[in-house]
Design a protein around this motif. Structure first.
Motif, PDB file in Angstrom:
ATOM      1  N   ASP A  29      -9.270  18.336  15.696  1.00  0.00           N
ATOM      2  CA  ASP A  29      -9.860  18.638  14.402  1.00  0.00           C
ATOM      3  C   ASP A  29      -9.268  17.696  13.370  1.00  0.00           C
ATOM      4  OD1 ASP A  29     -11.116  19.819  12.258  1.00  0.00           O
ATOM      5  OD2 ASP A  29      -9.682  21.490  12.105  1.00  0.00           O
ATOM      6  N   ILE A  30     -10.149  16.826  12.754  1.00  0.00           N
ATOM      7  CA  ILE A  30      -9.681  15.913  11.714  1.00  0.00           C
ATOM      8  C   ILE A  30      -9.535  16.708  10.426  1.00  0.00           C
ATOM      9  CG2 ILE A  30     -10.192  13.838  10.368  1.00  0.00           C
ATOM     10  CD1 ILE A  30     -11.740  12.768  12.748  1.00  0.00           C
ATOM     11  N   ILE A  31      -8.271  16.923   9.991  1.00  0.00           N
ATOM     12  CA  ILE A  31      -8.022  17.793   8.847  1.00  0.00           C
ATOM     13  C   ILE A  31      -7.823  17.027   7.544  1.00  0.00           C
ATOM     14  CG2 ILE A  31      -6.993  19.621  10.258  1.00  0.00           C
ATOM     15  CD1 ILE A  31      -4.224  18.563   9.410  1.00  0.00           C
ATOM     16  N   GLY A  32      -7.835  15.663   7.623  1.00  0.00           N
ATOM     17  CA  GLY A  32      -7.661  14.914   6.387  1.00  0.00           C
ATOM     18  C   GLY A  32      -7.820  13.428   6.604  1.00  0.00           C
ATOM     19  N   GLU A  33      -8.003  12.722   5.442  1.00  0.00           N
ATOM     20  CA  GLU A  33      -8.119  11.270   5.469  1.00  0.00           C
ATOM     21  C   GLU A  33      -7.203  10.688   4.397  1.00  0.00           C
ATOM     22  OE1 GLU A  33     -12.105   9.951   5.021  1.00  0.00           O
ATOM     23  OE2 GLU A  33     -12.896  11.221   6.645  1.00  0.00           O
ATOM     24  N   ALA A  34      -6.793   9.428   4.633  1.00  0.00           N
ATOM     25  CA  ALA A  34      -5.978   8.717   3.649  1.00  0.00           C
ATOM     26  C   ALA A  34      -6.377   7.252   3.672  1.00  0.00           C
ATOM     27  CB  ALA A  34      -4.497   8.872   3.951  1.00  0.00           C
ATOM     28  N   ALA A  35      -6.358   6.631   2.487  1.00  0.00           N
ATOM     29  CA  ALA A  35      -6.800   5.239   2.368  1.00  0.00           C
ATOM     30  C   ALA A  35      -5.662   4.249   2.540  1.00  0.00           C
ATOM     31  CB  ALA A  35      -7.480   5.018   1.019  1.00  0.00           C
ATOM     32  N   ASN A  36      -4.421   4.730   2.520  1.00  0.00           N
ATOM     33  CA  ASN A  36      -3.273   3.841   2.696  1.00  0.00           C
ATOM     34  C   ASN A  36      -2.055   4.658   3.120  1.00  0.00           C
ATOM     35  OD1 ASN A  36      -1.940   4.828   0.213  1.00  0.00           O
ATOM     36  ND2 ASN A  36      -3.665   3.741  -0.805  1.00  0.00           N
ATOM     37  N   GLY A  37      -0.969   3.941   3.354  1.00  0.00           N
ATOM     38  CA  GLY A  37       0.231   4.604   3.836  1.00  0.00           C
ATOM     39  C   GLY A  37       0.824   5.599   2.848  1.00  0.00           C
ATOM     40  N   GLU A  39      -0.745   7.385   0.551  1.00  0.00           N
ATOM     41  CA  GLU A  39      -1.551   8.606   0.558  1.00  0.00           C
ATOM     42  C   GLU A  39      -1.271   9.432   1.818  1.00  0.00           C
ATOM     43  OE1 GLU A  39      -5.709   8.074   0.032  1.00  0.00           O
ATOM     44  OE2 GLU A  39      -5.521   6.973  -1.870  1.00  0.00           O
ATOM     45  N   ALA A  40      -1.086   8.745   2.937  1.00  0.00           N
ATOM     46  CA  ALA A  40      -0.818   9.441   4.205  1.00  0.00           C
ATOM     47  C   ALA A  40       0.501  10.230   4.130  1.00  0.00           C
ATOM     48  CB  ALA A  40      -0.765   8.440   5.353  1.00  0.00           C
ATOM     49  N   LEU A  41       1.537   9.609   3.569  1.00  0.00           N
ATOM     50  CA  LEU A  41       2.818  10.298   3.457  1.00  0.00           C
ATOM     51  C   LEU A  41       2.723  11.489   2.506  1.00  0.00           C
ATOM     52  CD1 LEU A  41       5.322   7.287   3.351  1.00  0.00           C
ATOM     53  CD2 LEU A  41       4.888   8.855   5.240  1.00  0.00           C
ATOM     54  N   ALA A  42       1.957  11.316   1.419  1.00  0.00           N
ATOM     55  CA  ALA A  42       1.773  12.421   0.486  1.00  0.00           C
ATOM     56  C   ALA A  42       1.050  13.585   1.158  1.00  0.00           C
ATOM     57  CB  ALA A  42       0.993  11.946  -0.745  1.00  0.00           C
ATOM     58  N   PHE A  43       0.024  13.273   1.979  1.00  0.00           N
ATOM     59  CA  PHE A  43      -0.710  14.322   2.701  1.00  0.00           C
ATOM     60  C   PHE A  43       0.224  15.064   3.675  1.00  0.00           C
ATOM     61  CE2 PHE A  43      -3.141  16.008   6.205  1.00  0.00           C
ATOM     62  CZ  PHE A  43      -4.258  16.576   5.596  1.00  0.00           C
ATOM     63  N   THR A  57      -3.826  -2.792   9.370  1.00  0.00           N
ATOM     64  CA  THR A  57      -3.931  -3.628   8.178  1.00  0.00           C
ATOM     65  C   THR A  57      -4.429  -2.792   7.004  1.00  0.00           C
ATOM     66  OG1 THR A  57      -4.463  -5.507   9.591  1.00  0.00           O
ATOM     67  CG2 THR A  57      -4.876  -5.760   7.232  1.00  0.00           C
ATOM     68  N   MET A  58      -3.508  -2.510   6.050  1.00  0.00           N
ATOM     69  CA  MET A  58      -3.861  -1.709   4.874  1.00  0.00           C
ATOM     70  C   MET A  58      -3.056  -2.216   3.681  1.00  0.00           C
ATOM     71  SD  MET A  58      -3.980   2.247   6.263  1.00  0.00           S
ATOM     72  CE  MET A  58      -2.269   2.194   6.784  1.00  0.00           C
ATOM     73  N   PRO A  59      -3.587  -2.035   2.466  1.00  0.00           N
ATOM     74  CA  PRO A  59      -2.829  -2.420   1.265  1.00  0.00           C
ATOM     75  C   PRO A  59      -1.718  -1.402   0.964  1.00  0.00           C
ATOM     76  CG  PRO A  59      -4.894  -1.384   0.636  1.00  0.00           C
ATOM     77  CD  PRO A  59      -4.925  -1.521   2.130  1.00  0.00           C
ATOM     78  N   LEU A  60      -0.834  -1.766   0.072  1.00  0.00           N
ATOM     79  CA  LEU A  60       0.286  -0.957  -0.415  1.00  0.00           C
ATOM     80  C   LEU A  60       1.335  -0.709   0.667  1.00  0.00           C
ATOM     81  CD1 LEU A  60      -1.555   1.689  -2.667  1.00  0.00           C
ATOM     82  CD2 LEU A  60      -0.490  -0.470  -3.336  1.00  0.00           C
ATOM     83  N   MET A  61       0.927  -0.154   1.785  1.00  0.00           N
ATOM     84  CA  MET A  61       1.844   0.084   2.900  1.00  0.00           C
ATOM     85  C   MET A  61       1.061  -0.117   4.184  1.00  0.00           C
ATOM     86  SD  MET A  61       3.908   3.561   3.975  1.00  0.00           S
ATOM     87  CE  MET A  61       4.818   3.645   2.445  1.00  0.00           C
ATOM     88  N   ASP A  62       1.450  -1.136   4.964  1.00  0.00           N
ATOM     89  CA  ASP A  62       0.681  -1.409   6.178  1.00  0.00           C
ATOM     90  C   ASP A  62       0.987  -0.367   7.253  1.00  0.00           C
ATOM     91  OD1 ASP A  62       3.086  -2.063   7.421  1.00  0.00           O
ATOM     92  OD2 ASP A  62       2.836  -4.226   7.127  1.00  0.00           O
ATOM     93  N   GLY A  63       0.242  -0.463   8.355  1.00  0.00           N
ATOM     94  CA  GLY A  63       0.333   0.534   9.417  1.00  0.00           C
ATOM     95  C   GLY A  63       1.704   0.602  10.094  1.00  0.00           C
ATOM     96  N   LEU A  64       2.327  -0.574  10.304  1.00  0.00           N
ATOM     97  CA  LEU A  64       3.623  -0.590  10.970  1.00  0.00           C
ATOM     98  C   LEU A  64       4.702   0.095  10.112  1.00  0.00           C
ATOM     99  CD1 LEU A  64       3.725  -4.143  12.606  1.00  0.00           C
ATOM    100  CD2 LEU A  64       3.192  -1.952  13.671  1.00  0.00           C
ATOM    101  N   THR A  65       4.656  -0.171   8.802  1.00  0.00           N
ATOM    102  CA  THR A  65       5.620   0.478   7.911  1.00  0.00           C
ATOM    103  C   THR A  65       5.388   1.988   7.876  1.00  0.00           C
ATOM    104  OG1 THR A  65       5.690  -1.513   6.542  1.00  0.00           O
ATOM    105  CG2 THR A  65       6.546   0.517   5.567  1.00  0.00           C
ATOM    106  N   LEU A  66       4.093   2.370   7.814  1.00  0.00           N
ATOM    107  CA  LEU A  66       3.778   3.802   7.828  1.00  0.00           C
ATOM    108  C   LEU A  66       4.240   4.441   9.137  1.00  0.00           C
ATOM    109  CD1 LEU A  66       2.433   6.345   6.719  1.00  0.00           C
ATOM    110  CD2 LEU A  66       0.249   5.508   7.635  1.00  0.00           C
TER     111      LEU A  66
END
Length: 552
Positions: A29-37, A39-43, A57-66
């Protein structure tokens, strides 16, 4: 149903991923979405998903850092990388950093995607099973810590577990790390665990109902300079194993910490401020408060020596009998008990008969002081000395006339020599007072008492006794109560119960035969009266007494 967080900076890509796979059919069940790292940490700070699908590949915080941040903050979360063919090198780096797999965004291959998700699911289930097992084990250890420790120690001292490696391995299996260069074993024993422990559940591993284990543990936590482990052994007993990297620390503990440690334990046990004893608990008298003694081994190097050290310590616990206030008994400093009683005890027995005959309290106190002095000098085994004290009842019987010797002190229950002599002193003074009271009675009362004692098995009554001593029942009743302090009926009952105690102690008759022998019409009525007078049933009284003659 496992939960997912979808992290991708492209809205169309997120929408495509949502729609292309049968998530709920697969159990997700997909319970949420985030546009960058960020937002993901906040969620995740509000709601932690089981799996995060993360674009590299994402702005502000890339996938590896996240990925690094998620694994740092939520180690159990599974992270699956979303990547394109051109980013395949990044996917490999992500797996090295802890990602559980990757999904090619452009392929739309259902089988490959489901395989990556199933791998993540498998890891989650494995983690949960491990976590549940660990949680269950921790709960068991917490709930049953003392029983588990008790069984472990019992297995060692009984010889069931005896090899060095086996002991250390078994200890490790229950969360104990007992490998050390040097050890010292202590045994702590409460003097009177039975006096109050009956009021507590058998599963309550607080010896004597006073939380001895917790008291000892708290004090060791505060002052013990070396590592330790504590084990309950039986009611009122516990063993403490001190562990150190060298002999110096243990020698220092013996010299500097053993005495203050034992004093602190006893202060905590008897203190009214102890949380373990309610200030409202009036059922425990000051005489019942258990004092704790301690026996200390010499340092040893192998844990498999624990069995021999423990049994050696138990053989020296009797030294507590010769201490007014418990002091640590250091095994290397304790002398063996004298093997047999000396001729001094024959002299003491002879002088005791004179003390009884004279009924002189000053002479009694001098005799008791001499008995203590002789015993402290020779230190026979406490059991030998207790048995000798029991034989003093024979000297009393020689001067008791027709009066049976009952309620003789049970010296086996005394924790120290000084407690034994005080028991004897109190009994003799009470017995002398009773004898003197009998001597001072008028002749009519003396004849009444003599008749009663000779006919306790008969159907006695005030009228019958009055007839035998040629007085009116009213007059006899009045003068008997005045001289004796109790009514004749109560006196007859008292004498019958005293005789019953003697028969129960000596084993002269079986319990059901007693009623007729002491003038009760039925055994059930005898039991009722006996318990009313003594607070015990005949069986309970019989089991609590030690026969004088069997001890002599």
């Amino acid at each position: 149903m496992l939960t997912l967080l979808l992290v991708d900076d492209e809205p169309m890509a997120r929408s495509h991923i949502r729609s292309i796979y049968p998530w709920r059919e697969w159990g997700f069940d997909i319970i949420g979405e985030a546009a960058n790292g960020s937002e993901a940490l906040a969620f995740c700070s509000e709601l932690v998903p089981d799996i995060a699908l993360v674009d590299i590949t994402m702005p502000l915080m890339d996938g590896l850092t996240l990925l690094e941040q998620l694994k740092l903050r939520y180690p159990d979360m599974q992270v699956i990388i979303l990547t394109a063919h051109r980013d395949f090198g990044y996917a490999q780096k992500a797996i090295q950093k802890g990602a559980s797999g990757y999904i090619l965004k452009s392929s739309g291959n259902t089988d490959e995607t489901k395989e990556a998700l199933d791998r993540a699911r498998h890891e989650i289930n494995k983690q949960r099973a491990t976590g549940e097992n660990l949680k269950f084990r921790q709960q068991v250890m917490q709930n049953y810590e003392y029983p588990i420790r008790k069984q472990f120690f019992a297995d060692i001292v009984s010889g069931l577990v005896s090899e060095q490696d086996e002991i250390i391995r078994k200890a490790s299996s229950i969360g104990l790390h007992i490998h050390a260069e040097r050890y010292i074993l202590l045994v702590c024993i409460a003097d009177k665990p039975g006096s109050v422990s009956a009021r507590y559940s058998e599963n309550n591993y607080n010896p004597a109902g006073l939380g001895l284990l917790d008291i000892v543990r708290d004090l060791l936590n505060q002052s013990c300079p070396v590592k330790y482990e504590i084990f309950p052994t039986e009611a009122g007993h516990c063993a403490i194993l001190l562990l150190a990297s060298g002999s110096a620390a243990l020698a220092e503990w013996q010299e500097e910490h053993a005495f203050p440690m034992l004093n602190a334990i006893n202060d905590a046990v008897i203190s009214k401020k102890s949380a373990a004893v309610s200030l409202e608990d009036t059922t425990v008298s000051s005489e019942e408060q258990p004092m704790v003694s301690m026996v200390v081994s010499e340092p040893f190097t192998l844990i498999r020596q624990l069995k021999d050290k423990y049994h050696a310590l138990l053989s020296y616990t009797g030294h507590r009998y010769y201490q007014k206030k418990p002091q640590p008994i250091i095994l290397s400093q304790a002398a063996a008990f004298h093997r047999q009683l000396t001729s001094d005890y024959e002299t003491l027995y002879e002088s005791f008969q004179t003390v009884i005959q004279d009924q002189d309290r000053v002479r009694l106190d001098k005799w008791l002081a001499q008995a203590e002095l002789v015993s402290l000098h020779y230190k026979p085994h406490p059991e030998q000395l207790r048995q000798w004290l029991h034989t003093l009842a024979q000297a009393v019987e020689l001067h008791s006339g027709d009066e049976p010797v009952t309620d003789w002190p049970v010296f086996k229950q005394s924790a120290s020599l000084f407690e034994s002599t005080e028991q004897l002193r109190k009994w003799l003074i009470a017995w002398w007072d009773k004898q003197n009271k009998m001597v001072k009675t008028r002749p009519e009362i003396a004849r009444s008492i003599q008749y009663i004692k000779k006919h306790l098995d008969a159907d006695l009554s005030l009228e019958l006794v009055a007839e035998k001593v040629e007085l009116s029942s009213a007059y006899l009743s009045r003068i008997f109560k005045k001289d004796m302090g109790i009514s004749m009926t109560d006196y007859i009952t008292e004498q019958r119960i005293q005789l019953a105690k003697k028969y129960l102690t000596d084993g002269t008759y079986r319990n059901f035969e007693l009623a007729e022998k002491i003038g009760f019409k039925s055994y059930s009525y005898f039991c009722t009266i006996f318990k009313k007078v003594t607070g015990q049933t005949p069986n309970e009284y019989k089991n609590s007494r030690v026969s004088i003659h069997s001890e002599s």
